[in-house]
Enzyme design. Structure first.
Site, PDB file in Angstrom:
ATOM      1  N   SER A 162      13.024 -10.757 -26.490  1.00 26.05           N
ATOM      2  CA  SER A 162      13.210  -9.100 -26.478  1.00 26.05           C
ATOM      3  C   SER A 162      14.048  -8.686 -25.547  1.00 26.05           C
ATOM      4  O   SER A 162      14.868  -7.639 -25.718  1.00 26.05           O
ATOM      5  CB  SER A 162      11.921  -8.551 -26.475  1.00 26.05           C
ATOM      6  N   THR A 163      14.127  -9.205 -24.131  1.00 25.93           N
ATOM      7  CA  THR A 163      14.961  -8.812 -23.218  1.00 25.93           C
ATOM      8  C   THR A 163      16.225  -8.920 -23.244  1.00 25.93           C
ATOM      9  O   THR A 163      17.169  -8.347 -23.196  1.00 25.93           O
ATOM     10  CB  THR A 163      14.538  -9.568 -21.746  1.00 25.93           C
ATOM     11  N   ASP A 185      20.001 -14.347 -19.645  1.00 29.98           N
ATOM     12  CA  ASP A 185      18.661 -14.843 -20.735  1.00 29.98           C
ATOM     13  C   ASP A 185      17.454 -14.121 -19.607  1.00 29.98           C
ATOM     14  O   ASP A 185      17.413 -13.860 -18.504  1.00 29.98           O
ATOM     15  CB  ASP A 185      18.488 -15.936 -20.629  1.00 29.98           C
ATOM     16  N   GLY A 186      16.435 -13.973 -20.560  1.00 29.05           N
ATOM     17  CA  GLY A 186      15.143 -13.684 -19.900  1.00 29.05           C
ATOM     18  C   GLY A 186      14.327 -14.886 -19.520  1.00 29.05           C
ATOM     19  O   GLY A 186      14.601 -15.743 -19.618  1.00 29.05           O
ATOM     20  N   ASP A 234       9.867 -16.163 -19.038  1.00 27.92           N
ATOM     21  CA  ASP A 234       8.517 -16.203 -19.345  1.00 27.92           C
ATOM     22  C   ASP A 234       7.771 -15.858 -18.098  1.00 27.92           C
ATOM     23  O   ASP A 234       6.762 -15.231 -17.848  1.00 27.92           O
ATOM     24  CB  ASP A 234       7.719 -17.227 -20.163  1.00 27.92           C
ATOM     25  N   GLY A 285       8.988 -19.096 -24.633  1.00 25.62           N
ATOM     26  CA  GLY A 285       7.869 -18.658 -25.308  1.00 25.62           C
ATOM     27  C   GLY A 285       8.722 -18.092 -26.554  1.00 25.62           C
ATOM     28  O   GLY A 285       7.909 -17.831 -27.845  1.00 25.62           O
ATOM     29  N   GLU A 338      18.530 -22.851 -24.980  1.00 27.34           N
ATOM     30  CA  GLU A 338      18.873 -22.244 -23.702  1.00 27.34           C
ATOM     31  C   GLU A 338      19.488 -23.124 -22.786  1.00 27.34           C
ATOM     32  O   GLU A 338      20.343 -22.748 -21.771  1.00 27.34           O
ATOM     33  CB  GLU A 338      17.660 -21.401 -23.520  1.00 27.34           C
ATOM     34  N   LYS A 390       7.189 -10.915 -14.608  1.00 29.41           N
ATOM     35  CA  LYS A 390       7.423 -12.001 -14.855  1.00 29.41           C
ATOM     36  C   LYS A 390       7.462 -12.946 -13.431  1.00 29.41           C
ATOM     37  O   LYS A 390       7.439 -14.272 -13.454  1.00 29.41           O
ATOM     38  CB  LYS A 390       8.623 -12.484 -15.647  1.00 29.41           C
TER      39      LYS A 390
HETATM   40  C1  5RP Z   1      12.892 -17.658 -25.567  1.00 33.79           C
HETATM   41  C2  5RP Z   1      12.658 -17.272 -23.888  1.00 33.79           C
HETATM   42  C3  5RP Z   1      12.642 -15.916 -23.542  1.00 33.79           C
HETATM   43  O1  5RP Z   1      13.865 -15.748 -22.541  1.00 33.79           O
HETATM   44  C4  5RP Z   1      11.213 -15.869 -22.980  1.00 33.79           C
HETATM   45  O2  5RP Z   1      10.247 -15.923 -24.064  1.00 33.79           O
HETATM   46  C5  5RP Z   1      11.223 -14.426 -22.681  1.00 33.79           C
HETATM   47  O3  5RP Z   1      11.011 -13.454 -23.586  1.00 33.79           O
HETATM   48  P1  5RP Z   1      10.918 -11.812 -23.613  1.00 33.79           P
HETATM   49  O4  5RP Z   1      12.244 -11.387 -23.165  1.00 33.79           O
HETATM   50  O5  5RP Z   1      10.818 -11.358 -24.907  1.00 33.79           O
HETATM   51  O6  5RP Z   1      10.020 -11.557 -22.798  1.00 33.79           O
HETATM   52  O7  5RP Z   1      12.709 -18.364 -23.283  1.00 33.79           O
HETATM   53  O8  5RP Z   1      12.844 -19.074 -25.735  1.00 33.79           O
END
Ligand code: 5RP
Length: 225
Positions: A30-31, A81-82, A84, A96, A103, A121
């Site tokens: 989502s991020t 990238d985001g 968890d 997640g 990634e 996080k």
């Molecule tokens: C996907 C990831 C995401 O970066 C991680 O799950 C964070 O997600 P979000 O931005 O929705 O909190 O590793 O595989």
């Protein structure tokens, strides 16, 4: 501020790390989706992107942003990238959103890893979020037994609302490992990588983040590692 507003704020701040006329690695979740929407505004200033999942590739293409095959890309300035969870050394739990393997591959090619995350996080010790491990389907039970020996409680990830295993973009299964207190992320990453049947572990410690843009009520904080 809501969690989504914090995610949007860090996504916007990440635009400052986009290198002009270069290829940008783009994460999943989502991020990352907020970041893709911001990237669309300046798409004429980049050469293109490499996506870390089919979902990210579809969203990028939906905005008219070029998506390259990683095999055709020799260099990448930055991967955004985001996460968890992220600790104070820049090590992360990711996956997640089920895209950990791609990634990790895309991030390994990038010169800089910029993590974008809301403040929830950041943790002192990772492991509260179950650690995702992608496995070859026939090795599911064998890998699960090895993960139990490491002190974890693995659970097969299911397709939402079903009793069927979730299948990744790579045809793998995911084991979400609860109960780990990750005080030595690099050592644990190495151990899990050595289990036969593991495709990738969602522990990003050997190649962690270089920068984290953290969304907080006081604004976006920049952590450098
Ligand atoms: C996907 C990831 C995401 O970066 C991680 O799950 C964070 O997600 P979000 O931005 O929705 O909190 O590793 O595989």
């Amino acid at each position: 501020m809501t969690q989504d507003e914090l995610k949007q704020a860090v996504a916007r701040a990440a635009i400052a790390y986009v290198v002009e006329n270069e290829i940008i690695g783009v994460g999943t979740g989502s991020t990352a989706n907020f970041f893709i929407d911001e990237l669309a505004r300046i798409k004429h200033r980049i050469k293109g992107t490499v996506a870390s999942s089919e979902a990210t590739a579809a969203r990028l293409r939906g905005h008219g942003i070029a998506v390259f095959d990683l095999n055709d890309v020799a260099e990448m300035a930055v991967y955004i990238d985001g996460a968890d969870e992220i600790d104070h050394s820049g090590a992360m739990i990711k996956g997640g959103g089920a895209a950990l393997t791609r990634e990790k591959i895309v991030a390994s090619v990038a010169k800089q890893f910029v993590c974008i995350a809301d403040g929830s996080k950041l943790v002192d010790v990772m492991g509260r979020f179950p650690l995702p491990v992608e496995v070859i389907p026939m090795a599911r039970a064998a890998v699960a037994r090895a993960l139990v020996k490491l002190g974890g409680t693995p659970q097969l990830r299911l397709k939402p609302g079903t009793q069927e295993a979730f299948v990744t973009d790579n045809g793998g299964y995911l084991l979400d490992v609860a109960g780990l207190s990750i005080t030595e992320p690099k050592a644990l990453e190495e151990k899990i990588n050595q289990i036969v049947g593991v495709i990738a572990v969602g522990l990003f410690a050997a190649r962690g983040a270089d920068v984290c843009l953290l969304g907080t009520a006081e604004g976006v904080k920049t952590l450098k590692f």
